[in-house]
Design an enzyme around this catalytic site. Structure first.
Site, mmCIF file in Angstrom:
data_model
loop_
_atom_site.group_PDB
_atom_site.id
_atom_site.type_symbol
_atom_site.label_atom_id
_atom_site.label_comp_id
_atom_site.label_asym_id
_atom_site.label_seq_id
_atom_site.Cartn_x
_atom_site.Cartn_y
_atom_site.Cartn_z
ATOM 1 N N ASP A 88 0.845 -1.197 0.000
ATOM 2 C CA ASP A 88 0.000 0.000 0.000
ATOM 3 C C ASP A 88 0.880 1.246 0.000
ATOM 4 O O ASP A 88 0.661 2.189 0.756
ATOM 5 C CB ASP A 88 -0.940 -0.013 1.214
ATOM 6 C CG ASP A 88 -1.965 1.125 1.167
ATOM 7 O OD1 ASP A 88 -2.212 1.666 0.069
ATOM 8 O OD2 ASP A 88 -2.511 1.473 2.239
ATOM 9 N N ASN A 144 -3.235 3.015 12.888
ATOM 10 C CA ASN A 144 -4.279 2.003 12.922
ATOM 11 C C ASN A 144 -3.781 0.589 12.654
ATOM 12 O O ASN A 144 -4.318 -0.380 13.199
ATOM 13 C CB ASN A 144 -5.357 2.369 11.890
ATOM 14 C CG ASN A 144 -6.509 1.387 11.882
ATOM 15 O OD1 ASN A 144 -7.267 1.309 12.833
ATOM 16 N ND2 ASN A 144 -6.629 0.609 10.814
ATOM 17 N N ASP A 172 -5.030 -4.676 11.721
ATOM 18 C CA ASP A 172 -5.235 -3.574 12.666
ATOM 19 C C ASP A 172 -4.584 -3.881 14.009
ATOM 20 O O ASP A 172 -4.667 -5.008 14.516
ATOM 21 C CB ASP A 172 -6.738 -3.346 12.889
ATOM 22 C CG ASP A 172 -7.354 -2.450 11.843
ATOM 23 O OD1 ASP A 172 -6.854 -2.450 10.700
ATOM 24 O OD2 ASP A 172 -8.349 -1.774 12.159
ATOM 25 N N ARG A 190 1.120 13.806 10.590
ATOM 26 C CA ARG A 190 -0.203 13.619 9.986
ATOM 27 C C ARG A 190 -0.604 12.192 10.368
ATOM 28 O O ARG A 190 0.010 11.223 9.942
ATOM 29 C CB ARG A 190 -0.125 13.815 8.473
ATOM 30 C CG ARG A 190 -1.435 13.551 7.725
ATOM 31 C CD ARG A 190 -1.410 12.176 7.142
ATOM 32 N NE ARG A 190 -2.468 11.925 6.156
ATOM 33 C CZ ARG A 190 -2.729 10.725 5.675
ATOM 34 N NH1 ARG A 190 -2.021 9.678 6.055
ATOM 35 N NH2 ARG A 190 -3.673 10.566 4.788
ATOM 36 N N ASP A 193 -2.644 8.956 10.361
ATOM 37 C CA ASP A 193 -3.415 8.276 9.328
ATOM 38 C C ASP A 193 -4.578 7.482 9.933
ATOM 39 O O ASP A 193 -4.410 6.787 10.933
ATOM 40 C CB ASP A 193 -2.463 7.326 8.581
ATOM 41 C CG ASP A 193 -3.120 6.610 7.423
ATOM 42 O OD1 ASP A 193 -3.442 7.278 6.428
ATOM 43 O OD2 ASP A 193 -3.295 5.381 7.516
ATOM 44 N N LEU A 201 -9.483 3.117 15.529
ATOM 45 C CA LEU A 201 -8.544 2.494 16.454
ATOM 46 C C LEU A 201 -9.195 1.434 17.346
ATOM 47 O O LEU A 201 -8.550 0.464 17.736
ATOM 48 C CB LEU A 201 -7.877 3.550 17.340
ATOM 49 C CG LEU A 201 -7.079 4.651 16.623
ATOM 50 C CD1 LEU A 201 -6.345 5.502 17.655
ATOM 51 C CD2 LEU A 201 -6.113 4.074 15.606
ATOM 52 N N GLU A 215 -12.606 -1.175 18.373
ATOM 53 C CA GLU A 215 -13.758 -1.938 17.873
ATOM 54 C C GLU A 215 -14.703 -2.246 19.042
ATOM 55 O O GLU A 215 -14.242 -2.631 20.119
ATOM 56 C CB GLU A 215 -13.314 -3.261 17.236
ATOM 57 C CG GLU A 215 -12.326 -3.110 16.099
ATOM 58 C CD GLU A 215 -10.903 -2.816 16.536
ATOM 59 O OE1 GLU A 215 -10.194 -2.079 15.816
ATOM 60 O OE2 GLU A 215 -10.502 -3.310 17.620
ATOM 61 N N GLU A 253 -6.267 12.624 10.028
ATOM 62 C CA GLU A 253 -6.928 12.172 8.812
ATOM 63 C C GLU A 253 -8.161 11.367 9.224
ATOM 64 O O GLU A 253 -8.069 10.207 9.609
ATOM 65 C CB GLU A 253 -6.017 11.297 7.950
ATOM 66 C CG GLU A 253 -6.647 11.028 6.585
ATOM 67 C CD GLU A 253 -6.478 9.597 6.061
ATOM 68 O OE1 GLU A 253 -6.686 9.397 4.858
ATOM 69 O OE2 GLU A 253 -6.159 8.693 6.846
#
Length: 543
Positions: free
Chosen positions: A63, A105, A173, A201, A203, A208, A210, A245
């Site tokens: 990515d 994350n 994650d 910055r 991301d 973060l 659940e 973000e």
């Protein structure tokens, strides 16, 4: 507040760079940190004040570096930690700041933590990630990468369990319910801040934590963690920032500012597609609407605004009808679309029309916030929709008309991506050298726009009010700061407009166009008429 007390990030312009695409110093076909150092004078001359550097960490690049395999290093393609320290020092010597991506994350599935997590159930690292015996938990969470993923869970053969991932399955994650993970991230922050960077910055911050029965976004527990990071930053460092973000509606992003105790800055994602809507429709109503849904934010916090960046032009924060309209107008070919967005650069989106490109930037600069310029957009670079994923907007920077656009002396087939060589966007015409020499070039006009914007703090700090909303062909914004007033008038159409504005509160005040520094007459006791050519704009100081 007096000028001297204004935090630096409130009135700055950011410049986003992908190092591998900027300048190749060792001729291996990949941009690197020494290459960026060699271009710092260009960046300084552009007039921006802070560079945002996309991830430079060791990574398998599934990515484009957002899949991090080691938070404490530099990818060997880009250089060394010593190179990075030199970059920070050289930037600071020129009065430029640097912020870096902090990917909170998730990690790469190649990260040491995940490899231990999957292979050793008794390791402390098992609890660094979110594991489950079933893929049915957290069913209310949406899938973000709809093009490539059909679940937020992936089965790992080695562990015999499912792991949670909000992005690609190669990006598991992290488990922020584990205090050890939170401590690890503070150590990462320390490492890079101690090298001298000016902030992060951050991301993908909404995801973060659940919780069952929720969409697993913007949860109170997530905000508690982020406030803790901010408190840690403030306690240990001065004058450093956190930029969020969070691709969310403005009322949800508002939460990430806290009471001035969470993020210093947050991206305003939803205003971006509505700028493109307004330009294509010749109608300011979408801007009026989204800004009407934008809440006040605490003192000393700031929105971060942009036209384009390294990702797709996201259409998550629009209705389905609006999304279909945007696709039909701006991405008529299916290949131009990706996920819920458009993989195109600014110049191709705006028909390579300098008037529209400058108008879009002027519109962005007229709104509250600190703008970001994506590398290459200042010269009108094109894109390559045939490259994989979003890589078509991440092609080599075009410095001159020589082979490889002056980006690298490597053989063209060795470049990480081909330079743009298509018709009107060809590097042979669209490049820094050509545009520096042309006083009417996009680059030189952008430099002037940046300078005017930066030297007038009213844009970044002032209140705003929309005027003449009954004439939606134009966007009209009255900015106020301390004793100063400024009228921004922008013609969103391809026809000339005689804009009628009630400036009777300022009657007989002198109007001066701060872009051309020309006298524009006086405000009238009744209606003041402002003549605007197609796609024209005026920034008029009042008084």
């Amino acid at each position: 507040m007096p000028q001297k007390e204004i935090p630096w990030y409130m009135n700055t312009i950011f410049y986003q760079i992908q190092i591998k695409a900027y300048c190749d110093s060792n001729n291996d076909g990949i941009g690197d940190i020494p290459g960026l150092i060699s271009k710092l004078d260009y960046i300084k001359d552009l007039g921006v004040e802070c560079i945002w550097i996309m991830p430079i960490y060791p990574s398998p690049m599934e990515d484009d570096g957002y899949d991090i395999a080691d938070y404490y290093g530099v990818h060997p393609d880009y250089g060394t930690l010593a190179d990075f320290k030199e970059l920070v020092d050289q930037a600071h010597q020129r009065g430029l700041r640097i912020i870096a991506d902090l990917v909170l994350n998730h990690t790469s599935d190649q990260h040491y933590w995940f490899q231990r997590s999957r292979t050793d159930p008794n390791s402390k690292y098992r609890n660094y990630y979110v594991w489950s015996d079933t893929d049915e938990k957290y069913a209310d969470a949406r899938i973000i990468f709809l093009d490539t993923e059909d679940s937020n869970w992936a089965f790992d053969e080695e562990a015999g369990m499912y792991y949670w991932h909000r992005f690609y399955s190669s990006q598991p994650d992290l488990n922020y319910d584990n205090p050890e993970v939170r401590m690890e991230m503070k150590k990462v922050m320390d490492f890079w801040l101690d090298l001298g960077i000016d902030g992060f910055r951050a991301d993908a911050v909404p995801y973060l934590i659940e919780r069952e029965g929720t969409n697993c976004e913007n949860l109170p527990e997530t905000h508690a963690i982020l406030k803790d990071f901010r408190a840690y930053l403030d306690a240990n460092y001065e004058d450093k920032i956190l930029l969020a973000e969070a691709n969310q509606w403005p009322e949800d992003v508002r939460q990430y500012f806290g009471e001035g105790d969470e993020f210093h800055m947050g991206f305003h994602f939803p205003v971006m597609p509505r700028i493109f809507m307004a330009l294509r429709k010749g109608d300011a109503s979408p801007i009026h609407w989204i800004m009407g849904k934008t809440p006040e934010i605490p003192n000393n916090t700031q929105w971060c605004t942009f036209l384009r960046n390294h990702d797709e032009l996201t259409l998550e924060m629009v209705t389905e009808e609006e999304r279909q309209w945007m696709w039909s107008e701006y991405a008529p070919e299916p290949r131009m679309r990706i996920n819920l967005g458009i993989r195109r650069r600014l110049a191709p989106l705006l028909d390579n029309d300098q008037r529209k490109i400058l108008l879009a930037n002027a519109l962005l600069y007229s709104l509250p916030g600190a703008p970001i310029i994506y590398y290459g957009d200042e010269i009108g670079m094109g894109d390559n929709i045939w490259l994989f994923d979003r890589n078509g907007v991440r092609t080599p920077m075009q410095w001159d008309a020589s082979i490889n656009a002056g980006f690298s002396d490597a053989p063209p087939e060795k470049l990480f991506a081909p330079v743009i060589d298509s018709q009107e966007h060809s590097y042979k015409e669209v490049n820094v050298k050509n545009e520096k020499q042309d006083p009417d070039s996009l680059l030189n006009k952008m430099k002037h726009l940046i300078k005017v914007r930066k030297t007038n703090p009213i844009f970044a700090l002032g209140e705003y009010e929309f005027l003449a909303k009954d004439q939606p062909e134009c966007l009209v914004i009255l900015r106020k700061y301390q004793d100063s007033c400024l009228l921004c008038a922008l013609n969103l159409t391809q026809t000339a407009q005689n804009l009628a504005v009630d400036l009777s509160n300022f009657k007989e005040s002198k109007l001066t166009d701060i872009i051309s520094d020309q006298d524009f007459g006086e405000a009238q006791s009744g209606i003041t008429i402002i003549e605007l050519s197609p796609y024209d704009f005026k920034w008029l100081s009042i008084g």
